[in-house]
Scaffold this motif. Sequence first.
Motif, PDB file in Angstrom:
ATOM      1  N   ILE A 117       0.896  -1.341  -0.044  1.00  0.00           N
ATOM      2  CA  ILE A 117       0.233  -0.171  -0.129  1.00  0.00           C
ATOM      3  C   ILE A 117       0.973   1.098  -0.032  1.00  0.00           C
ATOM      4  CG2 ILE A 117      -1.809   1.171   1.357  1.00  0.00           C
ATOM      5  CD1 ILE A 117      -2.803  -1.373   2.289  1.00  0.00           C
ATOM      6  N   ASP A 118       2.057   1.223   0.841  1.00  0.00           N
ATOM      7  CA  ASP A 118       2.975   2.408   0.943  1.00  0.00           C
ATOM      8  C   ASP A 118       3.888   2.167   0.097  1.00  0.00           C
ATOM      9  OD1 ASP A 118       3.838   0.221   2.272  1.00  0.00           O
ATOM     10  OD2 ASP A 118       4.445   1.362   4.041  1.00  0.00           O
ATOM     11  N   LYS A 119       3.832   1.942  -1.244  1.00  0.00           N
ATOM     12  CA  LYS A 119       4.834   1.460  -2.280  1.00  0.00           C
ATOM     13  C   LYS A 119       5.793   2.348  -2.448  1.00  0.00           C
ATOM     14  CE  LYS A 119       5.144   0.649  -7.088  1.00  0.00           C
ATOM     15  NZ  LYS A 119       4.466   0.372  -8.358  1.00  0.00           N
ATOM     16  N   HIS A 120       5.440   3.739  -2.606  1.00  0.00           N
ATOM     17  CA  HIS A 120       6.204   4.975  -2.846  1.00  0.00           C
ATOM     18  C   HIS A 120       7.094   5.133  -1.719  1.00  0.00           C
ATOM     19  CE1 HIS A 120       4.164   5.878  -6.649  1.00  0.00           C
ATOM     20  NE2 HIS A 120       2.934   5.866  -6.153  1.00  0.00           N
ATOM     21  N   ILE A 121       6.622   4.964  -0.372  1.00  0.00           N
ATOM     22  CA  ILE A 121       7.412   5.106   0.707  1.00  0.00           C
ATOM     23  C   ILE A 121       8.448   3.944   0.853  1.00  0.00           C
ATOM     24  CG2 ILE A 121       7.306   5.335   3.171  1.00  0.00           C
ATOM     25  CD1 ILE A 121       4.526   6.258   3.275  1.00  0.00           C
ATOM     26  N   GLN A 122       7.941   2.771   0.414  1.00  0.00           N
ATOM     27  CA  GLN A 122       8.967   1.629   0.494  1.00  0.00           C
ATOM     28  C   GLN A 122      10.129   1.898  -0.563  1.00  0.00           C
ATOM     29  OE1 GLN A 122       9.345  -0.886   2.652  1.00  0.00           O
ATOM     30  NE2 GLN A 122       7.354  -0.055   3.723  1.00  0.00           N
ATOM     31  N   GLU A 123       9.575   2.517  -1.487  1.00  0.00           N
ATOM     32  CA  GLU A 123      10.535   2.787  -2.552  1.00  0.00           C
ATOM     33  C   GLU A 123      11.590   3.891  -2.052  1.00  0.00           C
ATOM     34  OE1 GLU A 123       8.604   4.130  -6.020  1.00  0.00           O
ATOM     35  OE2 GLU A 123       8.162   2.210  -6.730  1.00  0.00           O
ATOM     36  N   GLU A 124      11.209   4.953  -1.219  1.00  0.00           N
ATOM     37  CA  GLU A 124      12.309   5.935  -1.064  1.00  0.00           C
ATOM     38  C   GLU A 124      13.009   5.264   0.187  1.00  0.00           C
ATOM     39  OE1 GLU A 124      12.570   9.193  -1.919  1.00  0.00           O
ATOM     40  OE2 GLU A 124      11.142   8.748  -3.514  1.00  0.00           O
ATOM     41  N   LEU A 125      12.403   4.474   0.984  1.00  0.00           N
ATOM     42  CA  LEU A 125      13.033   3.665   1.994  1.00  0.00           C
ATOM     43  C   LEU A 125      14.157   3.020   1.424  1.00  0.00           C
ATOM     44  CD1 LEU A 125      10.568   2.618   4.830  1.00  0.00           C
ATOM     45  CD2 LEU A 125      12.295   4.447   4.841  1.00  0.00           C
ATOM     46  N   SER A 126      14.010   2.117   0.433  1.00  0.00           N
ATOM     47  CA  SER A 126      14.761   1.247  -0.350  1.00  0.00           C
ATOM     48  C   SER A 126      16.078   1.995  -0.945  1.00  0.00           C
ATOM     49  CB  SER A 126      14.390   0.572  -1.422  1.00  0.00           C
ATOM     50  OG  SER A 126      14.941  -0.292  -2.205  1.00  0.00           O
ATOM     51  N   LYS A 127      15.584   3.382  -1.375  1.00  0.00           N
ATOM     52  CA  LYS A 127      16.666   4.232  -1.768  1.00  0.00           C
ATOM     53  C   LYS A 127      17.321   4.637  -0.863  1.00  0.00           C
ATOM     54  CE  LYS A 127      15.131   6.859  -5.115  1.00  0.00           C
ATOM     55  NZ  LYS A 127      14.270   8.062  -5.835  1.00  0.00           N
ATOM     56  N   GLU A 128      16.933   4.873   0.432  1.00  0.00           N
ATOM     57  CA  GLU A 128      17.696   5.608   1.550  1.00  0.00           C
ATOM     58  C   GLU A 128      18.738   4.630   2.006  1.00  0.00           C
ATOM     59  OE1 GLU A 128      18.795   8.797   3.924  1.00  0.00           O
ATOM     60  OE2 GLU A 128      17.658   8.681   2.156  1.00  0.00           O
ATOM     61  N   ARG A 129      18.143   3.443   2.070  1.00  0.00           N
ATOM     62  CA  ARG A 129      19.098   2.126   2.460  1.00  0.00           C
ATOM     63  C   ARG A 129      20.154   1.766   1.559  1.00  0.00           C
ATOM     64  NH1 ARG A 129      14.183  -0.433   4.140  1.00  0.00           N
ATOM     65  NH2 ARG A 129      13.761  -1.482   2.179  1.00  0.00           N
ATOM     66  N   ASN A 130      19.908   1.997   0.249  1.00  0.00           N
ATOM     67  CA  ASN A 130      20.928   1.630  -0.516  1.00  0.00           C
ATOM     68  C   ASN A 130      22.241   2.785  -0.422  1.00  0.00           C
ATOM     69  OD1 ASN A 130      19.808  -0.698  -1.671  1.00  0.00           O
ATOM     70  ND2 ASN A 130      18.449   0.350  -3.182  1.00  0.00           N
ATOM     71  N   HIS A 131      21.271   3.950  -0.420  1.00  0.00           N
ATOM     72  CA  HIS A 131      22.545   5.146  -0.172  1.00  0.00           C
ATOM     73  C   HIS A 131      23.530   4.855   0.884  1.00  0.00           C
ATOM     74  CE1 HIS A 131      24.076   9.088   0.415  1.00  0.00           C
ATOM     75  NE2 HIS A 131      23.719   9.238   1.589  1.00  0.00           N
ATOM     76  N   TRP A 132      22.860   4.517   2.147  1.00  0.00           N
ATOM     77  CA  TRP A 132      23.810   4.443   3.204  1.00  0.00           C
ATOM     78  C   TRP A 132      24.715   3.242   3.063  1.00  0.00           C
ATOM     79  CZ3 TRP A 132      24.758   7.463   6.912  1.00  0.00           C
ATOM     80  CH2 TRP A 132      23.928   8.835   7.028  1.00  0.00           C
ATOM     81  N   LYS A 133      24.020   1.880   2.333  1.00  0.00           N
ATOM     82  CA  LYS A 133      24.777   0.893   2.071  1.00  0.00           C
ATOM     83  C   LYS A 133      26.242   1.680   1.382  1.00  0.00           C
ATOM     84  CE  LYS A 133      21.830  -2.881   2.131  1.00  0.00           C
ATOM     85  NZ  LYS A 133      21.204  -3.926   1.414  1.00  0.00           N
ATOM     86  N   ASP A 134      26.093   2.145   0.299  1.00  0.00           N
ATOM     87  CA  ASP A 134      27.009   2.860  -0.636  1.00  0.00           C
ATOM     88  C   ASP A 134      27.897   3.654   0.336  1.00  0.00           C
ATOM     89  OD1 ASP A 134      25.962   1.564  -2.630  1.00  0.00           O
ATOM     90  OD2 ASP A 134      25.039   3.541  -3.450  1.00  0.00           O
ATOM     91  N   VAL A 135      27.346   4.619   1.259  1.00  0.00           N
ATOM     92  CA  VAL A 135      28.235   5.120   2.191  1.00  0.00           C
ATOM     93  C   VAL A 135      29.436   4.409   3.106  1.00  0.00           C
ATOM     94  CG1 VAL A 135      28.281   6.676   3.981  1.00  0.00           C
ATOM     95  CG2 VAL A 135      26.813   7.149   2.008  1.00  0.00           C
ATOM     96  N   MET A 136      28.598   3.528   3.566  1.00  0.00           N
ATOM     97  CA  MET A 136      29.367   2.603   4.275  1.00  0.00           C
ATOM     98  C   MET A 136      30.546   1.551   3.647  1.00  0.00           C
ATOM     99  SD  MET A 136      28.358   3.407   7.298  1.00  0.00           S
ATOM    100  CE  MET A 136      29.558   2.281   8.141  1.00  0.00           C
ATOM    101  N   VAL A 137      30.009   1.369   2.427  1.00  0.00           N
ATOM    102  CA  VAL A 137      31.024   0.550   1.703  1.00  0.00           C
ATOM    103  C   VAL A 137      32.333   1.418   1.480  1.00  0.00           C
ATOM    104  CG1 VAL A 137      31.629  -0.466  -0.728  1.00  0.00           C
ATOM    105  CG2 VAL A 137      29.580  -1.060   0.585  1.00  0.00           C
ATOM    106  N   ARG A 138      32.141   2.583   1.298  1.00  0.00           N
ATOM    107  CA  ARG A 138      33.429   3.572   1.191  1.00  0.00           C
ATOM    108  C   ARG A 138      34.110   3.769   2.285  1.00  0.00           C
ATOM    109  NH1 ARG A 138      29.824   3.749  -2.752  1.00  0.00           N
ATOM    110  NH2 ARG A 138      30.132   4.655  -4.769  1.00  0.00           N
ATOM    111  N   ILE A 139      33.355   4.036   3.398  1.00  0.00           N
ATOM    112  CA  ILE A 139      34.133   4.273   4.601  1.00  0.00           C
ATOM    113  C   ILE A 139      34.793   2.881   4.942  1.00  0.00           C
ATOM    114  CG2 ILE A 139      33.689   4.592   7.093  1.00  0.00           C
ATOM    115  CD1 ILE A 139      31.413   6.411   6.426  1.00  0.00           C
ATOM    116  N   PHE A 140      34.180   1.759   4.894  1.00  0.00           N
ATOM    117  CA  PHE A 140      34.994   0.685   5.192  1.00  0.00           C
ATOM    118  C   PHE A 140      36.394   0.306   4.386  1.00  0.00           C
ATOM    119  CE2 PHE A 140      31.505  -1.592   7.379  1.00  0.00           C
ATOM    120  CZ  PHE A 140      32.150  -2.324   8.564  1.00  0.00           C
TER     121      PHE A 140
END
Length: 804
Positions: A215-238
């Motif tokens: 039902i909250d498809k757009h919210i889930q997409e934003e959350l997924s995008k946000e999670r991917n952003h933080w994953k990319d950040v942590m990969v670079r910091i690691f």
Amino acid sequence: MQGSMDRFLVKSANLNESGRSGDEFDDPMEDENEINDEDVNEEDKEVEDDVTDVTEEDDNLSEKENEDVNDQVQDNTDMGRILDIYDPGNWGQVKPALKLVMVEKGPAQRLPSDFIFPREKASGRHFSHAYYTRSLSNGKKQDRRWLVYSKTLDKIFCICCKLFTHNQSHLVSKGFNDWKNILERLRHHETSHEHIKCMSQWMELELRLQKNQTIDKHIQEELSKERNHWKDVMVRIFSLVKTLAKQNLAFRGRKEKLKVDGNGNFLSFIDSMAEWDPVMREHVRRFEDGESRYHYLSNRIQNELIGMIADKIKGMIIKKIQSAKYFSVIVDCTPDISHHEQMTLILRCVDVSSAASAKIEEFFLTFLIVNDTSGEGLFREIQNVLVSLDLNIDDVRGQGYDNGSNMKGKHKGVQKRFIDVNPRAFYTPCGCHSLNLALCDMASTSEKASSFFGIIQRIYRVFASSTKQWKILEDMVGGLTVKSLSKTRWESHVECVKAIRFQAPKIRDALIYIAETTKDPTTKSDAECLVTSETHGIGNYEFLLSMVIWYKLLFAVNTVSKSLQSEKMNIEGAVSQLEGLLSFFRNYRERGFESAKTDVKKIAEAMEIEATFPTQKKRVIKRKRFFDEEPELVDESVDLSPEESFRTSYFLQVMDQALYSLETRFEQFQKYEQTFGFLFDLEKLKSASEDSLMASCTNLEAALKHVHHSDVIGDDLCFELMVLKEALPQDYKRPLEVLNFLKGREECYPNSWIAYQILLTIPVSVATAERSFSKLKLIKSYLRSTIIRKVKWSSNYIDRERIS
């Protein structure tokens, strides 16, 4: 560091690591109202404004107090890091974000089938993997996917009911551990209306998440995008943390603020990455604009990431050692910059975890501060470390130490205490240290040898006494520069002798020039003496002959010493190298003197001096005799020529001492040849008769026996080798090649596999331990002598193992 999952977790004193720690950074946005103030240090309290300057410490605070505070902060950091977010026992209130993560990721991976679940003290009952399977009335088996075991609480939960209902039953709220009635409780629960309803909701939400049709498809997409952003950040910091640690570079500077001078390597690289990398540019922009309070760039996060990487590397090492089963212990000690005695622990094994081939590995495990350096104290420390690493001391098959009395002592040394506990832990004195001591014995056996190395050191001191003298050396000699003698590493003397051996005429000319031009009386006197003295000068024929002889001997010893320092070196290679060195010394004793005279003649011609011994007979200095002493018997009829006197009292004396020292100091290697010789000499193995092979196998069985158990069965080993020697390819010459041939055929040749594995596990030298001290000097420098020990050792893990 835990990210948003921290607010769903209940911190407990009994915490366990999760096998899925990589997902901890899926949702890094934390609830600021639920941050634990006790776990926040001064720097982290100021992150709302910017990455702040390091809080200056009180000048009156001692270094010990600083270290204690840092250790406490690190302990709190470690406590937060090891929470398992997939364990229901760590959950607090189930919030929507946690529900989405658990449904999307699924239940935690189950414990291995060989995991031993804890038993009840009274009844002895425990949970079992059999409870994960449900038997239907038609005989079909069905997996209870919803059933989750909490390792933290030793209880089971229904994950779907815990996520989708507020039922207060034990399977949902507190967990269930009545193992006596577990089957009845599971049957009742899985057939209940509430459970079926929750299962339906779980499966429906899982399906919709997979198809992105919530039902909250757009919210889930934003959350997924946000999670991917933080994953990319942590990969670079690691990646940045790992790179700095591998290169032994300091992380922090004078300031901890982005885009300012003196902010250290870590933040400087973050600034650089933000210029070209869109992910880091967006990450820095969010923080600077106040859109996010969380940056994961503080010194506490850096230390935590170093610790996480080191823990992962350490776990991989332990798994490799446990997979190999047999391992050797290599230990050495040295004082550090803060005047603490540091003991390094290296474990050697044959890594069989790779599917491709087996290989010999020596792994750094830890540094330990030891206060008791006696044999008993060091052995107790080693025992405690092996227990903490979950390694069995009975699986130790080798010991490698230097030649210190507390290590090699036959009565109270570490090796003796080890053998008392485990007789199969073969002790090997370090081959390089033994060669070094052999050279010491050779040099101390003759006064002329001591005088020779004294002249070498005086030549160095003349040139090194000022920059002007050194400039003269560079201009007039060039090429190799003279070097100072090392008091401990005798095999390194070859570099000192080499510079003079091949540049003697030029060095004498440089000394003459210094003697004529210098105004310093001490330097002038030393230079003139080195040029003109018949007994202590560079132009002396005896000095030139000693120089040629010692260069040959030192070069041979240094070559063998370098080869013994390889991590891949094994007993077979060491025995071969030492036999070659002994053979060289025996041949040189017979023919080396005449060969050296030929070489010296060429040098003497270049220096325009006579290639003969001095003919003037030296005055005999007699010691004063006391009244109660008997007169010394002097055979006046024996009158040796200067050349013959040099040969007998110097050359032969040094060579005889060399042969004696090598044979006695490497006695243990000769014993290895008697025990394992038929295995590493493949030519001997292929030509051996069945009777001799049976005798060798029986001898090996006895050597590997403790109490009533032996690692190999002699009869079976003999029969296996009779078949194996016919099956081996003709070009196989080394034991490691045989072991790789046996890899994959362990079931056919089990005793041969074990025998060759133990042979290759026995250490040859402690060079790897010395290398770890080299890294210790880089990591624990004068300016970093009081940083948290855990961080220093973690950095050493990353640098030593180079795990990518």
